[in-house]
Every structure is written in structure tokens, then in C-alpha cells.
Design a protein around this motif. Sequence first.
Motif, PDB file in Angstrom:
ATOM      1  N   GLU A 374       0.719  -1.187   0.002  1.00 48.92           N
ATOM      2  CA  GLU A 374       0.197   0.106   0.034  1.00 48.92           C
ATOM      3  C   GLU A 374       1.076   1.267  -0.270  1.00 48.92           C
ATOM      4  OE1 GLU A 374      -3.037  -0.028  -0.417  1.00 48.92           O
ATOM      5  OE2 GLU A 374      -3.507  -2.048   0.105  1.00 48.92           O
ATOM      6  N   ALA A 375       0.284   2.386  -0.105  1.00 46.60           N
ATOM      7  CA  ALA A 375       0.940   3.739  -0.067  1.00 46.60           C
ATOM      8  C   ALA A 375       1.704   3.695   1.292  1.00 46.60           C
ATOM      9  CB  ALA A 375       0.124   4.633  -0.416  1.00 46.60           C
ATOM     10  N   ASP A 376       1.489   3.293   2.450  1.00 50.05           N
ATOM     11  CA  ASP A 376       2.006   3.614   3.266  1.00 50.05           C
ATOM     12  C   ASP A 376       2.527   2.306   3.845  1.00 50.05           C
ATOM     13  OD1 ASP A 376      -0.366   2.039   3.912  1.00 50.05           O
ATOM     14  OD2 ASP A 376      -1.039   3.282   5.815  1.00 50.05           O
ATOM     15  N   ASN A 450     -12.254   7.084  -8.795  1.00 52.46           N
ATOM     16  CA  ASN A 450     -11.621   7.568  -7.684  1.00 52.46           C
ATOM     17  C   ASN A 450     -11.638   9.104  -7.497  1.00 52.46           C
ATOM     18  OD1 ASN A 450     -11.060   4.691  -7.136  1.00 52.46           O
ATOM     19  ND2 ASN A 450      -9.046   4.930  -7.664  1.00 52.46           N
ATOM     20  N   ALA A 454     -13.707  11.216  -4.338  1.00 55.01           N
ATOM     21  CA  ALA A 454     -13.196  11.913  -3.518  1.00 55.01           C
ATOM     22  C   ALA A 454     -13.509  13.309  -3.510  1.00 55.01           C
ATOM     23  CB  ALA A 454     -11.628  11.890  -3.693  1.00 55.01           C
ATOM     24  N   ALA A 488      -3.400  17.616  -1.001  1.00 59.42           N
ATOM     25  CA  ALA A 488      -3.257  16.292  -0.162  1.00 59.42           C
ATOM     26  C   ALA A 488      -4.371  15.319  -0.674  1.00 59.42           C
ATOM     27  CB  ALA A 488      -3.604  16.507   1.303  1.00 59.42           C
ATOM     28  N   LYS A 489      -5.650  15.778  -1.090  1.00 59.54           N
ATOM     29  CA  LYS A 489      -6.744  14.883  -1.283  1.00 59.54           C
ATOM     30  C   LYS A 489      -6.235  14.423  -3.041  1.00 59.54           C
ATOM     31  CE  LYS A 489     -10.640  16.233  -0.294  1.00 59.54           C
ATOM     32  NZ  LYS A 489     -12.034  16.621  -0.161  1.00 59.54           N
ATOM     33  N   THR A 491      -3.267  13.898  -3.897  1.00 58.15           N
ATOM     34  CA  THR A 491      -1.928  13.105  -3.694  1.00 58.15           C
ATOM     35  C   THR A 491      -2.578  11.477  -3.486  1.00 58.15           C
ATOM     36  OG1 THR A 491      -0.577  14.886  -3.281  1.00 58.15           O
ATOM     37  CG2 THR A 491       0.020  12.744  -2.510  1.00 58.15           C
ATOM     38  N   GLU A 492      -3.575  11.814  -2.227  1.00 60.44           N
ATOM     39  CA  GLU A 492      -3.986  10.364  -1.821  1.00 60.44           C
ATOM     40  C   GLU A 492      -4.839   9.637  -2.886  1.00 60.44           C
ATOM     41  OE1 GLU A 492      -7.146   9.066   1.426  1.00 60.44           O
ATOM     42  OE2 GLU A 492      -6.894  11.001   1.254  1.00 60.44           O
ATOM     43  N   HIS A 495      -1.929   8.339  -5.628  1.00 54.89           N
ATOM     44  CA  HIS A 495      -1.230   7.178  -4.830  1.00 54.89           C
ATOM     45  C   HIS A 495      -2.070   6.054  -4.776  1.00 54.89           C
ATOM     46  CE1 HIS A 495       1.951  10.070  -3.044  1.00 54.89           C
ATOM     47  NE2 HIS A 495       2.075  10.078  -4.407  1.00 54.89           N
ATOM     48  N   HIS A 496      -3.241   5.968  -4.383  1.00 49.67           N
ATOM     49  CA  HIS A 496      -3.918   4.879  -4.090  1.00 49.67           C
ATOM     50  C   HIS A 496      -4.155   4.415  -5.427  1.00 49.67           C
ATOM     51  CE1 HIS A 496      -7.465   2.301  -3.195  1.00 49.67           C
ATOM     52  NE2 HIS A 496      -7.830   2.914  -3.894  1.00 49.67           N
TER      53      HIS A 496
END
Length: 538
Positions: A374-376, A450, A454, A488-489, A491-492, A495-496
Motif C-alpha cells: 500500500e502507499a503507507d 476515484n 474523493a 493532499a486529496k 495526492t491520496e 497514490h491509491h
Amino acid sequence: MTSQTTMGEAGPGSAAPDPAGQDAATGLRGHPWFTLITVAVGVMMVALDGTIVAIANPAIRDDLHATIADVQWITNAYFLALAVALITAGKLGDRFGHRQTFLVGVTGFAGASAAIGFSGTIGLIVTFRVFQGLFGALLMPAALGLLRATFPAEKLNMAIGIWGMVIGASTAGGPILGGVLVEHVNWQSVFFVNVPVGVLALVLGLLILRDHRAEKAPRTFDLLGIALLSGAMFCLVWALIKAPTWGWGDGLTWLFIGVSTVLFTAFAFWETKVREPLIPLKLFRSVPLSAGVVLMVLMAFAFMGGLFFVTFYLQNVHGMSPIDAGLHLLPLTGMMIVGSPLAGVLITKLGPRVPLAGGMVSVAVAMYGMHTLEADTGSGVMSVWFALLGLGLAPVMVGATEVIVGNAPLELSGVAGGLQQAAMQTGGSLGTAVLGAVMASKVDSDLPGNWAGAGLPQLPPQQMDQAAEAVQVGVAPVQPGASASLTAKITEVAHHTFVSGMGLASLVAAGVAVVAVLVALLTKRGVNAEAGAGAAHV
């Protein structure tokens, strides 16, 4: 046949004069272990270049304002040239001697590397990458031919194990060295580093390598066969590379695939008619040799195709510097360094079947594990999968090489070496192209949903396409001046979506590795390895 050209009148069993004298045992020339060191230096340069550029790709893209297609061409042009020329280059070594082709290959590869460093456009870089591939094609099968002719059968697997260790370590270590050079020097240094290595390999080659030619070495060239095979390989890989742009349903994609099929068929027919074929089709009557070739394609497909996206995952999703990304691949590098010589010993004792099958099981599990990233995801989890991948690749690199080269007669050792390398480079190109298409398809499919889910502002189709291109390499398509919360949104979401595409590509690679397990069960020890057992001082 009129398409065959006789090359000189030297007897096929004659060897070039040895400047060190007839008794090679009294000096360095022809000594097996010094020969291994020499060819390892040259092979290291070529193998390193196969992956070191992956770390430099983002820097090249930013510096030259390149697209993702341009970046893929920097990689694909190199592999394409290798794949097209390797078998012909192996035949050159069988005819003129592997020492000569090795020295020419080393010199040309280093020169082409320097030319890339001085290039300022994508077009020039791609052009000289092709030359790198062509000269690398001379070098790689020559190295295997020299080892085959120098080492006796009981030591050949160990030699191939060390040779495989060098290739594996260089291939996996490319991102580490690339990270150091890109971060602390510039992307041009990634290519300039080949120059001193090439000079060292050339000096060692002139002093140490001894010319070996089999008693039944070929005396002619199958020019029509070369043209047909080169055309077939080019059309196939070109179609696979361009399919993501043209579309898999586009007529142009299938036109090139169709032309490739016709040329492969014509090549196979011609090889049954010509007196000295480029690839004697009787080689493929050996089920183990054929299985070894297929296995090498499948292994490279999973490894090289997957590694292309891992570098973007580490740098663009995790925000690592190039050197940190390289260091995070150390578990992969370390396991290949340790595992390759051990695999050589194991294969000598047990034969190749069990180590090869076990290695591909390890690769399949590693690729399946990588689809869970995952991204993290933390470094510890990543290291487990990278280490398992390296552990699986080591016996496959060594064992498949022994199966291919050891099951071919000595006079075709160059062709067999070219076949082995062509299989690996073709698999790498196919993996990059096919898994790239899988990634692009997944991103194109998931990103609009996606993005809307968002609550992000709706984008026109053209801007969404541009955003998808960025997301395919893990980059968030943030417009200048965007607020922190919007950034931030986006980027999330980016990356997802990227991780989802990489996960699907990893699953495809895992499936390919499972098929390779079954192919590995068809392999067995080389039956012609003893043909090269004439070396002293091993």
C-alpha cells in the motif's frame, strides 16, 4: 544457398594463435579463474546498465521534459537492440572467436555509454541506447562461450554461479549505484561510469583471454536467416511496446504481430533448408533446452517488468530520494549475491530441476506479496518481499543458463549463449511492455471514479488523460497554486490509484511465475557440458 556467405578459409577446428605461447598454464592467458574475472567485469557493465537507468528515469524525464512513453523507450530501445542482435552476435563468436567479439563489444559499449552522457535530447539518448544494446549483444554470449570452453564440466556450474552472481548483483545493484550517482552527481554520470569499467575489461581481455574455437565451428553466415529473425523479433517487441499507445484492439498493433508471426514461420522453414543455419532447429529437440529458454523469458518478464514500477513506487509514492530507493532494494541485491554461487553448488549436486522449480515458487510468492503493498507500507514488509524475490531469482539465473548452454554442442556455445540472453532480454522487454499496459489500463479505468469519489473538481477528458499519465508513474497531478487540502486529496487519490495498478501488475507477474514453476519441471542437467572440459589449472 546464395544467402550464405563464406567467411575466410581458416579451418573450422583451428584456433587463433596464442600470443602467450602454446602452454597457457605458464601464464595468465587462458587461465579459467582469471578468464572468469575478466568476463565478469564486462558482463557487470552490461547487466548494470539494464537497471541503473531505472533510477535515473525520473531525473531524465524532469531534465528533458520527457513523457512516460519517452522514458519507457530509453529502457525498451536497449532491450530491443539486445534481443534482436544477441543470437547473431553469438554466431559471430562461434565463427571468429569469442575473445574477439568480447573485446569489440566491451569497446563499443563503453563508447556508446560516453556518447549518451554527452547527449542533450531524448532522441540522441534512445539512439545511443540502441548502440549500447548492439555492442552488449556481442559481449554477453561471448562471455558464456569463453566460460564454456575454459571450464571443465565439474567446475562449470560454479563458474556460471559466480557469473550469475555478477549479473544478479549488477542487475539488482543498478538502482543503488544509480541512486548515489543521480543524487550526488547527475543522471549523465549513470552512463559515464561505464567508461572506466570498459577500459578495465578491455585491458584484462587483451592480457588474459585466450581464443577458443570448436573443431566444428561454423564457416558461413545464414544472411537470410539473420534478416528474418531480426525482423520477426523487432516487429514482435515493437507491437508490444506500442500497443498501450495504439490500443490492443487497433489494427496496427495486430499488423505488426501478424508480420512477426509470418517472419518467424518463414525463418523456421528456411532454417530447415540452409546448410549452416543461424539456429539449427535440432537444438529444440532437446526438451530441457527448450524449457530453459521459456523459463528464462518468464523469469525476466516477472522480474524486469515488476522492477520498472517498484522504482516509481519508492521514489514517487514513498517520496524517497534515488539513493534511499536503491538502498531499500538491498535485500534483493544481497540475496542474489549470496544465492547465486550457492545455487551453482546445489545444482551441481542435485541437478537443475528442483532448484529451478523452488526458485520460481519463491518468485511467485514474492510477486503475490508485492501486490499487497500500500502507499503507507513500511520498509520491513517491503524488505521481506524483495529478499524473497532475490532468493528465487538466484537459482533460476544460474540453472536456466546451465540448462541452455550445457545442452548445446560446444560449436554452438555462442548461439546458445545468445539464445539464453535473447530470452532474458526479450522477457524483460515483454514484461515492461505488458505490465505497463496492465498498469495503464487499470489507472485509466480507476482514476475517474476515484477522482469523483474523493469529491475533486471534474476534469475535461484531455486533462483526465494527462492526469492518468502522471499517475501511471506515481506522480500526483497537482496544479500550481492548489491549496494544501486539495493537494493532499489529489495526492491520496493518485497514490491509491497507482498502487492499485501496481498490485494488478504484480498479480499478473505472479501468475507468470506459477507457469514457470511447471516449465522448470521439464529441465535436466546439460548433456554436452563435458565438451568444454579441456582447461588446465582449474
